[in-house]
Design a protein around this motif. Sequence first.
Motif, PDB file in Angstrom:
ATOM      1  N   CYS A   1     -12.446  10.912  -7.595  1.00  0.00           N
ATOM      2  CA  CYS A   1     -11.458  11.981  -7.672  1.00  0.00           C
ATOM      3  C   CYS A   1     -10.717  12.045  -6.347  1.00  0.00           C
ATOM      4  O   CYS A   1     -11.220  11.577  -5.309  1.00  0.00           O
ATOM      5  N   LEU A   2      -9.528  12.602  -6.357  1.00  0.00           N
ATOM      6  CA  LEU A   2      -8.773  12.826  -5.125  1.00  0.00           C
ATOM      7  C   LEU A   2      -7.730  13.902  -5.366  1.00  0.00           C
ATOM      8  O   LEU A   2      -7.297  14.128  -6.511  1.00  0.00           O
ATOM      9  N   ARG A   3      -7.341  14.553  -4.291  1.00  0.00           N
ATOM     10  CA  ARG A   3      -6.259  15.535  -4.372  1.00  0.00           C
ATOM     11  C   ARG A   3      -4.939  14.780  -4.259  1.00  0.00           C
ATOM     12  O   ARG A   3      -4.719  14.031  -3.305  1.00  0.00           O
ATOM     13  N   LEU A   4      -4.087  14.990  -5.241  1.00  0.00           N
ATOM     14  CA  LEU A   4      -2.796  14.308  -5.265  1.00  0.00           C
ATOM     15  C   LEU A   4      -1.753  15.058  -4.446  1.00  0.00           C
ATOM     16  O   LEU A   4      -0.932  14.448  -3.748  1.00  0.00           O
ATOM     17  N   ASP A   5      -1.732  16.378  -4.559  1.00  0.00           N
ATOM     18  CA  ASP A   5      -0.871  17.218  -3.728  1.00  0.00           C
ATOM     19  C   ASP A   5      -1.499  18.608  -3.704  1.00  0.00           C
ATOM     20  O   ASP A   5      -2.659  18.787  -4.088  1.00  0.00           O
ATOM     21  N   GLU A   6      -0.741  19.602  -3.320  1.00  0.00           N
ATOM     22  CA  GLU A   6      -1.305  20.938  -3.153  1.00  0.00           C
ATOM     23  C   GLU A   6      -1.789  21.552  -4.465  1.00  0.00           C
ATOM     24  O   GLU A   6      -2.688  22.402  -4.456  1.00  0.00           O
ATOM     25  N   ARG A   7      -1.250  21.126  -5.586  1.00  0.00           N
ATOM     26  CA  ARG A   7      -1.630  21.764  -6.844  1.00  0.00           C
ATOM     27  C   ARG A   7      -2.203  20.799  -7.882  1.00  0.00           C
ATOM     28  O   ARG A   7      -2.630  21.242  -8.951  1.00  0.00           O
ATOM     29  N   ARG A   8      -2.242  19.515  -7.578  1.00  0.00           N
ATOM     30  CA  ARG A   8      -2.733  18.563  -8.572  1.00  0.00           C
ATOM     31  C   ARG A   8      -3.880  17.717  -8.016  1.00  0.00           C
ATOM     32  O   ARG A   8      -3.873  17.325  -6.837  1.00  0.00           O
ATOM     33  N   VAL A   9      -4.834  17.406  -8.892  1.00  0.00           N
ATOM     34  CA  VAL A   9      -5.934  16.499  -8.549  1.00  0.00           C
ATOM     35  C   VAL A   9      -5.980  15.399  -9.599  1.00  0.00           C
ATOM     36  O   VAL A   9      -5.564  15.585 -10.759  1.00  0.00           O
ATOM     37  N   GLY A  10      -6.478  14.257  -9.198  1.00  0.00           N
ATOM     38  CA  GLY A  10      -6.661  13.130 -10.114  1.00  0.00           C
ATOM     39  C   GLY A  10      -8.132  12.759 -10.204  1.00  0.00           C
ATOM     40  O   GLY A  10      -8.860  12.802  -9.208  1.00  0.00           O
ATOM     41  N   VAL A  11      -8.572  12.413 -11.399  1.00  0.00           N
ATOM     42  CA  VAL A  11      -9.944  11.940 -11.602  1.00  0.00           C
ATOM     43  C   VAL A  11      -9.875  10.658 -12.426  1.00  0.00           C
ATOM     44  O   VAL A  11      -8.951  10.462 -13.218  1.00  0.00           O
ATOM     45  N   TRP A  12     -10.871   9.786 -12.231  1.00  0.00           N
ATOM     46  CA  TRP A  12     -10.844   8.532 -12.978  1.00  0.00           C
ATOM     47  C   TRP A  12     -12.249   8.018 -13.259  1.00  0.00           C
ATOM     48  O   TRP A  12     -13.225   8.385 -12.601  1.00  0.00           O
ATOM     49  N   SER A  13     -12.293   7.138 -14.239  1.00  0.00           N
ATOM     50  CA  SER A  13     -13.515   6.421 -14.599  1.00  0.00           C
ATOM     51  C   SER A  13     -13.128   4.983 -14.891  1.00  0.00           C
ATOM     52  O   SER A  13     -12.189   4.737 -15.659  1.00  0.00           O
ATOM     53  N   VAL A  14     -13.820   4.048 -14.263  1.00  0.00           N
ATOM     54  CA  VAL A  14     -13.494   2.630 -14.365  1.00  0.00           C
ATOM     55  C   VAL A  14     -14.751   1.844 -14.740  1.00  0.00           C
ATOM     56  O   VAL A  14     -15.851   2.156 -14.274  1.00  0.00           O
TER      57      VAL A  14
END
Length: 427
Positions: free
Chosen positions: A212-225
């Motif tokens: 996971c990571l914070r994309l900007d002040e209001r959005r986060v991204g999560v992933w599964s690979v």
Amino acid sequence: MQQSSVILEKSDPARAGDHAASVLVVDDSRAQRQLTAVCLRRWGYRVIEAGSAEEALEICAAHPVDIVISDWMMPGMSGVDFCRAFRELPRENYGYFILLTSKSEKSEIARGLEAGADDFLSKPVSAGELRARLRAGQRIQDMQVELVEKNRVVARTLVELQRLYDTLDRDLIEARKLQQTLLRERHRDFGRASASMMIRASGHVGGDLVGCLRLDERRVGVWSVDVSGHGVASAMMTARLAGYLSAGSPEQNIAFTTNADGRRQIRAPADLMAAFNRLMLEDLRVEQYFTMVWAELDLKTGRLRLAQAGHPHPVILRAGGGIEIVGKGGLPVGLIPGAGYEDTALRLYPGDRLFLMSDGITECPGAGGGELGEQGAGELLQGLAHLPSPDLLEAMVAELALFAGTDRFPDDVSGLILDYCGAVPSG
């Protein structure tokens, strides 16, 4: 006059082979021993004589001979008893034992075989027959010597393989430690949302990755690979993919693109999948592919966008207890040039949870046959929904082990839960 036990050949046969095998002739008759010894020396054997089984046993204990030719009937220890004692002596190579006998009863022959005799010759013995039996014995001994040498080679090879295995095992243990650093945080708090993560490799290292990571002040991204294959090659690819999604190197993070005026923009999930597909086929050009789910959550509104690339469908655990299997599927990354991907727009409400999982969960074989499947995984999650997400992930692994009948899973098992609370907790 006693009848000779060996009938001499008229012709003088050639010596047998280059190996001068040692033959012990055991007979209480000196004349019989010498007559047999004459033939043996003519054929190139080294001959030792003994007048009794007791004397022969002492010789065999001090000097392991290759072949023994012993009379059956002798004063004191018989040839059969001598054969039995001979077999109990420690020796490296096999000793071939021939009994000379006038006995022809099957029961007597069986006694000799049980005592360890290899062959029998009836008296009087033809020199030609004796020589043929000796050659047969030597062939057996030669095969035994060859087998012993091959066993030595195998043993040396196994020792070397064990040394290499131990070295590889140590390297894999270190590689496992390094791979675990890719998931330094098992739980991360983003204020309005939090992510809990779990990876269980089926071997020392694996091809699964969640993050996971914070994309900007209001959005986060999560992933599964999930990278194809197992082992070191897959682990190396997951490490490389982790670099492309690293928050520590935003200029290399493929989740972002730069527009014409130099400003960074967040890629839509489907565009991210397409960018990875081009990277795999045009730049990396490796014989690997991977499946993936990428999801982007707006922390303020709960709006969620996600895209799939051959990965199991995500599951939403609603706060009210229901489950939804979501996503539009898609092709794995790195297989088809120009593969297209689609975004799925959803919304999370306070208390909802998004679960991303690898196929190590959905394709886990059950002890009674059949796979867990996506629906089974959803139901399993629903039964554990009362637990906090970090505990839920651990409990899910335990339930998966019960389903499979073992905790040694055939594939890597990984999962990520994104909890959405909708508001920053007070206090």
